[in-house]
Scaffold this motif. Structure first.
Motif, PDB file in Angstrom:
ATOM      1  N   SER A   1      32.797   7.029  -4.367  1.00 24.13           N
ATOM      2  CA  SER A   1      33.410   6.176  -5.372  1.00 24.13           C
ATOM      3  C   SER A   1      32.567   6.110  -6.635  1.00 24.13           C
ATOM      4  CB  SER A   1      33.595   4.759  -4.810  1.00 24.13           C
ATOM      5  OG  SER A   1      34.219   3.930  -5.770  1.00 24.13           O
ATOM      6  N   ASP A   2      33.232   6.188  -7.767  1.00 28.98           N
ATOM      7  CA  ASP A   2      32.640   5.871  -9.068  1.00 28.98           C
ATOM      8  C   ASP A   2      33.258   4.537  -9.463  1.00 28.98           C
ATOM      9  OD1 ASP A   2      31.589   5.770 -11.602  1.00 28.98           O
ATOM     10  OD2 ASP A   2      32.705   7.501 -12.372  1.00 28.98           O
ATOM     11  N   ILE A   3      32.622   3.444  -9.058  1.00 29.92           N
ATOM     12  CA  ILE A   3      33.282   2.138  -9.070  1.00 29.92           C
ATOM     13  C   ILE A   3      33.746   1.702 -10.459  1.00 29.92           C
ATOM     14  CG2 ILE A   3      33.112  -0.293  -8.424  1.00 29.92           C
ATOM     15  CD1 ILE A   3      31.116   0.456  -6.293  1.00 29.92           C
ATOM     16  N   PRO A   4      32.872   1.648 -11.486  1.00 26.05           N
ATOM     17  CA  PRO A   4      33.335   1.145 -12.789  1.00 26.05           C
ATOM     18  C   PRO A   4      34.444   1.980 -13.411  1.00 26.05           C
ATOM     19  CG  PRO A   4      30.941   1.158 -12.672  1.00 26.05           C
ATOM     20  CD  PRO A   4      31.429   1.927 -11.501  1.00 26.05           C
ATOM     21  N   ASN A   5      34.471   3.285 -13.116  1.00 31.73           N
ATOM     22  CA  ASN A   5      35.539   4.145 -13.621  1.00 31.73           C
ATOM     23  C   ASN A   5      36.778   4.128 -12.726  1.00 31.73           C
ATOM     24  OD1 ASN A   5      34.293   5.111 -15.989  1.00 31.73           O
ATOM     25  ND2 ASN A   5      33.107   6.603 -14.827  1.00 31.73           N
ATOM     26  N   GLU A   6      36.750   3.322 -11.691  1.00 34.63           N
ATOM     27  CA  GLU A   6      37.855   3.098 -10.764  1.00 34.63           C
ATOM     28  C   GLU A   6      38.476   4.407 -10.277  1.00 34.63           C
ATOM     29  OE1 GLU A   6      41.759   0.328  -9.991  1.00 34.63           O
ATOM     30  OE2 GLU A   6      41.043   0.505 -12.041  1.00 34.63           O
ATOM     31  N   ARG A   7      37.617   5.223  -9.686  1.00 35.14           N
ATOM     32  CA  ARG A   7      38.106   6.482  -9.153  1.00 35.14           C
ATOM     33  C   ARG A   7      37.301   6.877  -7.920  1.00 35.14           C
ATOM     34  NH1 ARG A   7      35.677  11.103 -13.349  1.00 35.14           N
ATOM     35  NH2 ARG A   7      33.506  10.356 -13.285  1.00 35.14           N
ATOM     36  N   LEU A   8      37.938   7.629  -7.035  1.00 33.44           N
ATOM     37  CA  LEU A   8      37.279   8.288  -5.928  1.00 33.44           C
ATOM     38  C   LEU A   8      37.170   9.773  -6.260  1.00 33.44           C
ATOM     39  CD1 LEU A   8      39.081   6.666  -2.852  1.00 33.44           C
ATOM     40  CD2 LEU A   8      36.707   6.315  -3.525  1.00 33.44           C
TER      41      LEU A   8
ATOM     42  N   GLY B   1      36.332  17.192  -7.807  1.00 30.25           N
ATOM     43  CA  GLY B   1      37.567  16.766  -8.442  1.00 30.25           C
ATOM     44  C   GLY B   1      37.863  15.317  -8.136  1.00 30.25           C
ATOM     45  N   VAL B   2      38.866  14.793  -8.803  1.00 28.25           N
ATOM     46  CA  VAL B   2      39.297  13.418  -8.563  1.00 28.25           C
ATOM     47  C   VAL B   2      40.135  13.382  -7.287  1.00 28.25           C
ATOM     48  CG1 VAL B   2      40.636  11.475  -9.433  1.00 28.25           C
ATOM     49  CG2 VAL B   2      39.208  12.804 -10.993  1.00 28.25           C
ATOM     50  N   PHE B   3      39.765  12.511  -6.366  1.00 30.22           N
ATOM     51  CA  PHE B   3      40.479  12.356  -5.104  1.00 30.22           C
ATOM     52  C   PHE B   3      41.575  11.302  -5.227  1.00 30.22           C
ATOM     53  CE2 PHE B   3      40.889  10.376  -0.857  1.00 30.22           C
ATOM     54  CZ  PHE B   3      41.200  11.499  -0.103  1.00 30.22           C
ATOM     55  N   ARG B   4      41.267  10.220  -5.942  1.00 34.05           N
ATOM     56  CA  ARG B   4      42.238   9.141  -6.097  1.00 34.05           C
ATOM     57  C   ARG B   4      41.868   8.294  -7.311  1.00 34.05           C
ATOM     58  NH1 ARG B   4      42.893   4.101  -1.919  1.00 34.05           N
ATOM     59  NH2 ARG B   4      44.707   3.109  -2.850  1.00 34.05           N
ATOM     60  N   GLN B   5      42.841   8.048  -8.173  1.00 34.19           N
ATOM     61  CA  GLN B   5      42.630   7.185  -9.342  1.00 34.19           C
ATOM     62  C   GLN B   5      43.973   6.597  -9.764  1.00 34.19           C
ATOM     63  OE1 GLN B   5      40.959   9.126 -12.848  1.00 34.19           O
ATOM     64  NE2 GLN B   5      39.884   7.256 -13.427  1.00 34.19           N
ATOM     65  N   PRO B   6      44.069   5.274  -9.890  1.00 34.36           N
ATOM     66  CA  PRO B   6      43.010   4.280  -9.697  1.00 34.36           C
ATOM     67  C   PRO B   6      42.674   4.092  -8.217  1.00 34.36           C
ATOM     68  CG  PRO B   6      45.093   3.189 -10.113  1.00 34.36           C
ATOM     69  CD  PRO B   6      45.345   4.654 -10.307  1.00 34.36           C
ATOM     70  N   SER B   7      41.510   3.539  -7.971  1.00 32.82           N
ATOM     71  CA  SER B   7      41.007   3.424  -6.607  1.00 32.82           C
ATOM     72  C   SER B   7      40.922   1.993  -6.107  1.00 32.82           C
ATOM     73  CB  SER B   7      39.607   4.035  -6.530  1.00 32.82           C
ATOM     74  OG  SER B   7      38.691   3.273  -7.308  1.00 32.82           O
ATOM     75  N   GLY B   8      41.336   1.024  -6.953  1.00 31.60           N
ATOM     76  CA  GLY B   8      41.164  -0.361  -6.553  1.00 31.60           C
ATOM     77  C   GLY B   8      39.704  -0.789  -6.565  1.00 31.60           C
ATOM     78  N   TYR B   9      38.899  -0.106  -7.405  1.00 32.43           N
ATOM     79  CA  TYR B   9      37.446  -0.346  -7.440  1.00 32.43           C
ATOM     80  C   TYR B   9      36.857  -0.237  -6.033  1.00 32.43           C
ATOM     81  CZ  TYR B   9      38.245  -1.995 -12.210  1.00 32.43           C
ATOM     82  OH  TYR B   9      38.609  -2.079 -13.531  1.00 32.43           O
ATOM     83  N   ALA B  10      37.231   0.849  -5.359  1.00 30.28           N
ATOM     84  CA  ALA B  10      36.771   1.075  -3.989  1.00 30.28           C
ATOM     85  C   ALA B  10      35.253   1.168  -3.937  1.00 30.28           C
ATOM     86  CB  ALA B  10      37.395   2.350  -3.436  1.00 30.28           C
ATOM     87  N   ASN B  11      34.696   0.654  -2.852  1.00 32.66           N
ATOM     88  CA  ASN B  11      33.256   0.734  -2.638  1.00 32.66           C
ATOM     89  C   ASN B  11      33.014   1.466  -1.329  1.00 32.66           C
ATOM     90  OD1 ASN B  11      30.454   0.295  -2.344  1.00 32.66           O
ATOM     91  ND2 ASN B  11      30.559  -1.659  -3.396  1.00 32.66           N
ATOM     92  N   GLY B  12      32.477   0.805  -0.321  1.00 35.54           N
ATOM     93  CA  GLY B  12      32.094   1.472   0.912  1.00 35.54           C
ATOM     94  C   GLY B  12      33.279   2.011   1.691  1.00 35.54           C
TER      95      GLY B  12
END
Length: 299
Positions: free
Chosen positions: A48-55, A66-77
């Motif tokens: 996760s790149d949390i502030p950019n809201e992407r996995l 590459g981008v796996f998922r965006q937006p990501s819901g500010y995914a963390n762990g």
């Protein structure tokens, strides 16, 4: 042979590493990299790149990112359950989700006793299917890693989702900011980081067959860095992020070695076909280092 990526405190650490194996940077360009999750079936690493809201996704076969998922819901762990499905903490959605094999999303938990969580942070899955997660306030403290909001819970706690019925239980309630989680290889102990005390503090609890925690005690402390994520290898050693590096502790708590990383480390995970490649998220980048030991089996 000298290798400045390593600091050896005990000869046991020499058996865990290879001095010829350097720390590699696999990707960069993040604002705050977190939550590395290895998928053995896909030979890839998602983080996760949390502030950019992407996995983001790193392909082990060709090294492409590459981008796996965006937006990501500010995914963390995140982690992978025994069926190969991704379990993820969403700080923005204030929930724990599961991504099914068809790509659909199931919400596993978003409330406790009718009140929303703060911002679920890290998650582990027990072999019996129980899901354990920490719930600090980082995702609601500002708009940087989530969405600023008021707390609905009376503090920051650790929770367990029962495997049989999905009931959410509070299992630990005496943390300032509970963070990284990891089981011992036999799952009789659960390690939990408290990152809200101004110093690095890692505690360990005994895990009962009924899913209750007991006998909480301090396992390790670091005066000059805050702990964050951690993992355990198959011999019970604990690998934990500590400032600009990783610390390796024996199962009795003794610090035996360090791996230096050029940036502040957030989290780590064992991966690769032999589970002996350590993937590390650190501020802007994803790193890895090949070890002589393997992570505890979780998939």
């Amino acid at each position: 042979m000298a290798n400045h990526d390593y600091l050896i405190h005990d000869d046991e650490f020499r058996r865990c590493i290879r001095l010829s194996a350097n720390v590699e940077r696999l990707a960069d360009g993040c604002r705050w990299a977190e939550g590395p999750t290895y998928f053995p079936a896909l030979s890839c690493l998602v983080w996760s790149d949390i502030p950019n809201e992407r996995l983001l996704r790193w392909d082990e076969c060709n090294g492409q990112v590459g981008v796996f998922r965006q937006p990501s819901g500010y995914a963390n762990g995140g982690t992978v359950d025994r069926q190969g499905r991704m379990i993820r903490c969403e700080q923005g959605g204030r929930r724990v989700i599961r991504v099914e094999h068809d790509g659909s999303v199931s919400v596993l938990a978003d409330r406790y006793r009718g009140r929303r969580f703060n911002s679920p942070n890290d998650v582990v899955v027990q072999s019996n299917g129980a899901i354990w997660f920490s719930d600090p306030s980082y995702g609601i403290d500002s708009n940087y890693e989530g969405v600023r909001a008021e707390r609905e819970q009376d503090g920051c706690h650790v929770y367990r989702i029962a495997p049989e019925c999905g009931t959410v239980e509070r299992v630990a309630d005496d943390f300032a900011q509970p963070n990284g989680l990891a089981f011992s290889p036999d799952e009789t102990r659960l390690y939990i980081v408290d990152s809200g005390l101004g110093v690095g503090v890692l505690r360990v609890f005994d895990v009962g067959t009924d899913g209750r925690l007991s006998n909480g005690r301090e396992f390790a402390r670091c005066s000059d860095a805050i702990y964050d994520g951690l993992r355990v290898d198959e011999d019970g050693r604990v690998w934990i992020s500590a400032g600009e590096g990783l610390h390796c502790h024996r199962a009795d708590g003794r610090l035996i070695g360090e791996i230096r990383i050029p940036e502040r480390v957030s989290n780590l995970v064992f991966g690769g076909p032999k589970r002996n490649r350590l993937f590390v998220t650190a501020t802007t980048s994803l790193y890895s280092v090949l070890l002589a030991v393997s992570g505890a089996k979780t998939f």
